[in-house]
Design an enzyme around this catalytic site. Structure first.
Site, PDB file in Angstrom:
ATOM      1  N   SER A   4       1.662   1.453   2.732  1.00  0.00           N
ATOM      2  CA  SER A   4       1.281   0.455   1.741  1.00  0.00           C
ATOM      3  C   SER A   4       2.038   0.645   0.431  1.00  0.00           C
ATOM      4  CB  SER A   4      -0.231   0.487   1.498  1.00  0.00           C
ATOM      5  OG  SER A   4      -0.591   1.653   0.800  1.00  0.00           O
ATOM      6  N   LYS A  32      -3.280   2.144  -3.911  1.00  0.00           N
ATOM      7  CA  LYS A  32      -2.678   0.932  -4.482  1.00  0.00           C
ATOM      8  C   LYS A  32      -2.459   1.124  -5.970  1.00  0.00           C
ATOM      9  CE  LYS A  32      -3.189  -1.945  -0.815  1.00  0.00           C
ATOM     10  NZ  LYS A  32      -3.647  -0.893   0.098  1.00  0.00           N
TER      11      LYS A  32
END
Lengths: 206, 206
Positions: free
Chosen positions: A126, A164
């Site tokens: 990610s 994130k």
DNA sequence: TGACTCTTCGGATTTTGTTCGGTAGAATAA
DNA sequence: TTATTCTACCGAACAAAATCCGAAGAGTCA
């Protein structure tokens, strides 16, 4: 000098430390009480008194918001610190714990903050465009309230953990992956979300 | 001085050590008991007492969560090592040296090999697809003859330094960047090339 | 003054370390 | 062999420390 703290005392110290770093001024006893859902500021006063006695904080007498942080000295003194590898972070999965006896990873002292730190091994891609690959170790420092743009470990719905970048925008929080094949996650106000900590370092072994 | 520990005592010590490093406060006897599935805290008390007697731990009397770790000097001193930051590696440029008194970077012990090691800061994006970005630090261990596929610091023509993957093929050596916009460098036999070392680790600060 | 703020006190509850008597197995000394 | 010592463990009871409450008092500052 480095008196041991109890669980509650440490929690209060962490909160005060974060508050001061975030706002630039100390919280009032009432604000601390509100954060811990206390019915009385007397409880706060006791904890603060303990922390002052143990040399972790300073404060002025009868002065409002006069709590000051004491410089942490254990950091420079310690050559390197073995942080526990708590588990894996993979996008959309809860943090997998690696058994009861976690390994430790020796981390350079400049990566160890004043507060609690630990290490997670990355799984998934990610954050691939920022050069964070599967197998890398990220050093995480606990922090409830990240600044905009910081890379965080976020727990969504109480279960799913993800790595994130954090952006607080009007009405919502955006969790931005660094992977053009993935969409950002928008957290509407009110949705339960917990920030586990911010990433302060990366270590990769070849 | 370094009294020998029993197997169980070492397990308890390890658990306490990690707990303190992770949380910032010591576990209670009951928490330790729960972790080891003990039916009685008396067992924990005996182990802790042994560890204190043997000088591995300290604790206060009748104080909650008062276990402290002792200085790890003689126990298992694996200090991190300060390696010199010799300079920058940028593709196609000689290593820029950063003055006579190089800074040092504290590096975890597992990244320090038997031979001489040092640190270089990366400039450029010749290895971007492997997640090595400008500003990252690579830990380099001196090695003349790398294995195939290892990431190396190579000096070409006695002057240009570059960070690439090393492949020895028939009749030549191929230095492969991890950047699809860049071509591999083919070193014909006889061309002077010097391998400065191989990359054994990567460290990034945020 | 009024709005905050910290301080203090008695008392309640929970958490935590301490201690005692006892069981069991393994290693050690006589 | 037997006796002894050491390590590991259990269960329960106890006392001290830590945590929390509510309310009233007192300091600070605009």
């Amino acid at each position: 000098m480095a008196e041991p703290l109890t669980k509650r005392q440490k929690e209060v110290l962490d909160y005060v430390t974060q508050f001061i770093e975030l706002h630039g001024y100390a919280p009032s006893y009432r604000e601390i009480a509100a954060h811990f859902n206390y019915g009385s500021v007397a409880t706060v006063a006791e904890h603060i008194e303990s922390l002052v006695t143990k040399g972790m904080l300073q404060k002025g007498d009868n002065e409002a918001r006069s709590i000051q942080l004491v410089k942490a000295d254990h950091i420079d003194a310690t050559p390197s610190i073995g942080l526990p590898i708590l588990g894996l972070v993979a996008a959309g999965q809860p943090i997998e714990t690696l058994g009861v006896h976690p390994e430790t990873l020796e981390v350079p002292p400049f990566m160890v903050g004043r507060r609690n730190s630990y290490v997670l091994q990355v799984k998934g891609d990610s954050m691939i465009e920022e050069g964070i690959h599967t197998g890398d170790y990220v050093v995480v420092q606990e922090k409830d309230v990240p600044s905009n743009g910081e890379m965080v470990i976020a727990l969504i719905n109480g279960g799913e953990a993800t790595l994130k970048r954090y952006y607080k925008e009007k009405g919502h929080i955006r969790l931005q992956p660094s992977n053009s094949a993935m969409e950002p996650i928008i957290i509407k106000q009110g949705t339960p979300i917990q920030i586990q900590g911010v990433v302060i370092g990366l270590i990769r072994k070849y």
